[in-house]
Design a protein around this motif. Structure first.
Motif, mmCIF file in Angstrom:
data_model
loop_
_atom_site.group_PDB
_atom_site.id
_atom_site.type_symbol
_atom_site.label_atom_id
_atom_site.label_comp_id
_atom_site.label_asym_id
_atom_site.label_seq_id
_atom_site.Cartn_x
_atom_site.Cartn_y
_atom_site.Cartn_z
ATOM 1 N N ARG A 11 0.827 -1.213 0.000
ATOM 2 C CA ARG A 11 0.000 0.000 0.000
ATOM 3 C C ARG A 11 0.858 1.258 0.000
ATOM 4 O O ARG A 11 0.552 2.225 -0.698
ATOM 5 C CB ARG A 11 -0.939 -0.007 1.200
ATOM 6 C CG ARG A 11 -2.045 -1.024 1.086
ATOM 7 C CD ARG A 11 -2.929 -0.991 2.301
ATOM 8 N NE ARG A 11 -4.060 -1.896 2.147
ATOM 9 C CZ ARG A 11 -4.966 -2.081 3.078
ATOM 10 N NH1 ARG A 11 -4.892 -1.451 4.233
ATOM 11 N NH2 ARG A 11 -5.971 -2.919 2.864
ATOM 12 N N LEU A 12 1.933 1.232 0.775
ATOM 13 C CA LEU A 12 2.831 2.379 0.795
ATOM 14 C C LEU A 12 3.542 2.548 -0.547
ATOM 15 O O LEU A 12 3.750 3.672 -1.004
ATOM 16 C CB LEU A 12 3.848 2.254 1.934
ATOM 17 C CG LEU A 12 3.288 2.469 3.336
ATOM 18 C CD1 LEU A 12 4.322 2.080 4.391
ATOM 19 C CD2 LEU A 12 2.832 3.908 3.538
ATOM 20 N N ASP A 13 3.883 1.442 -1.184
ATOM 21 C CA ASP A 13 4.491 1.513 -2.521
ATOM 22 C C ASP A 13 3.528 2.166 -3.515
ATOM 23 O O ASP A 13 3.938 3.000 -4.334
ATOM 24 C CB ASP A 13 4.871 0.119 -3.022
ATOM 25 C CG ASP A 13 6.059 -0.483 -2.284
ATOM 26 O OD1 ASP A 13 6.777 0.259 -1.578
ATOM 27 O OD2 ASP A 13 6.259 -1.708 -2.402
ATOM 28 N N ASN A 14 2.252 1.793 -3.442
ATOM 29 C CA ASN A 14 1.245 2.396 -4.322
ATOM 30 C C ASN A 14 1.095 3.884 -4.046
ATOM 31 O O ASN A 14 0.978 4.690 -4.973
ATOM 32 C CB ASN A 14 -0.103 1.691 -4.166
ATOM 33 C CG ASN A 14 -0.104 0.304 -4.753
ATOM 34 O OD1 ASN A 14 0.705 -0.024 -5.603
ATOM 35 N ND2 ASN A 14 -1.023 -0.524 -4.291
ATOM 36 N N ALA A 15 1.098 4.253 -2.780
ATOM 37 C CA ALA A 15 0.996 5.666 -2.414
ATOM 38 C C ALA A 15 2.227 6.432 -2.899
ATOM 39 O O ALA A 15 2.107 7.556 -3.401
ATOM 40 C CB ALA A 15 0.837 5.808 -0.901
ATOM 41 N N HIS A 16 3.399 5.836 -2.774
ATOM 42 C CA HIS A 16 4.633 6.462 -3.254
ATOM 43 C C HIS A 16 4.545 6.713 -4.750
ATOM 44 O O HIS A 16 4.894 7.794 -5.233
ATOM 45 C CB HIS A 16 5.824 5.570 -2.907
ATOM 46 C CG HIS A 16 7.149 6.162 -3.263
ATOM 47 N ND1 HIS A 16 7.689 6.071 -4.524
ATOM 48 C CD2 HIS A 16 8.038 6.870 -2.523
ATOM 49 C CE1 HIS A 16 8.855 6.686 -4.553
ATOM 50 N NE2 HIS A 16 9.096 7.177 -3.345
ATOM 51 N N ILE A 26 -1.154 14.363 -0.584
ATOM 52 C CA ILE A 26 -0.793 13.522 0.557
ATOM 53 C C ILE A 26 -2.020 12.928 1.231
ATOM 54 O O ILE A 26 -2.029 11.748 1.585
ATOM 55 C CB ILE A 26 0.069 14.307 1.564
ATOM 56 C CG1 ILE A 26 1.415 14.630 0.912
ATOM 57 C CG2 ILE A 26 0.271 13.512 2.850
ATOM 58 C CD1 ILE A 26 2.290 15.574 1.704
ATOM 59 N N GLN A 27 -3.077 13.689 1.380
ATOM 60 C CA GLN A 27 -4.276 13.168 2.031
ATOM 61 C C GLN A 27 -4.898 12.034 1.210
ATOM 62 O O GLN A 27 -5.325 11.019 1.754
ATOM 63 C CB GLN A 27 -5.291 14.282 2.255
ATOM 64 C CG GLN A 27 -6.444 13.845 3.125
ATOM 65 C CD GLN A 27 -7.237 15.019 3.656
ATOM 66 O OE1 GLN A 27 -6.855 16.158 3.478
ATOM 67 N NE2 GLN A 27 -8.330 14.726 4.314
ATOM 68 N N GLU A 28 -4.921 12.190 -0.102
ATOM 69 C CA GLU A 28 -5.460 11.141 -0.967
ATOM 70 C C GLU A 28 -4.575 9.894 -0.936
ATOM 71 O O GLU A 28 -5.078 8.765 -0.874
ATOM 72 C CB GLU A 28 -5.585 11.651 -2.400
ATOM 73 C CG GLU A 28 -6.632 12.725 -2.577
ATOM 74 C CD GLU A 28 -6.537 13.455 -3.901
ATOM 75 O OE1 GLU A 28 -7.577 13.958 -4.352
ATOM 76 O OE2 GLU A 28 -5.425 13.530 -4.485
ATOM 77 N N ALA A 29 -3.269 10.080 -0.966
ATOM 78 C CA ALA A 29 -2.341 8.949 -0.906
ATOM 79 C C ALA A 29 -2.445 8.240 0.444
ATOM 80 O O ALA A 29 -2.353 7.010 0.516
ATOM 81 C CB ALA A 29 -0.909 9.422 -1.145
ATOM 82 N N SER A 30 -2.670 9.015 1.492
ATOM 83 C CA SER A 30 -2.858 8.455 2.821
ATOM 84 C C SER A 30 -4.070 7.528 2.846
ATOM 85 O O SER A 30 -4.004 6.413 3.354
ATOM 86 C CB SER A 30 -3.030 9.598 3.827
ATOM 87 O OG SER A 30 -3.417 9.121 5.083
#
Length: 63
Positions: A11-16, A26-30
């Motif tokens: 999930r963090l990789d996808n957000a990155h 950032i809020q959307e990626a969070s």
């Protein structure tokens, strides 16, 4: 590594990737990574990648 750790990393990789391409803030990626709190997301993101999500976003946007 435990399964929940693998899922969190994925999930963090996808957000990155979303922050790198500028597709999300950032809020959307969070939210994409499953975090209710951008502050908790930022902590986990920095632990995984060694930089704050704001730095990734700023670098991508040329700021």
């Amino acid at each position: 590594m435990r399964q929940c750790g693998l899922i969190t990393d994925c999930r963090l990789d996808n957000a990155h990737a979303a922050l790198t391409t500028g597709a999300m803030n950032i809020q959307e990626a969070s939210a994409l990574a499953g975090y209710n709190s951008p502050a908790n997301f930022s902590t986990a993101f920095k632990r995984r990648f060694g930089v704050a999500p704001r730095s990734v976003l700023r670098t991508n946007r040329g700021g």
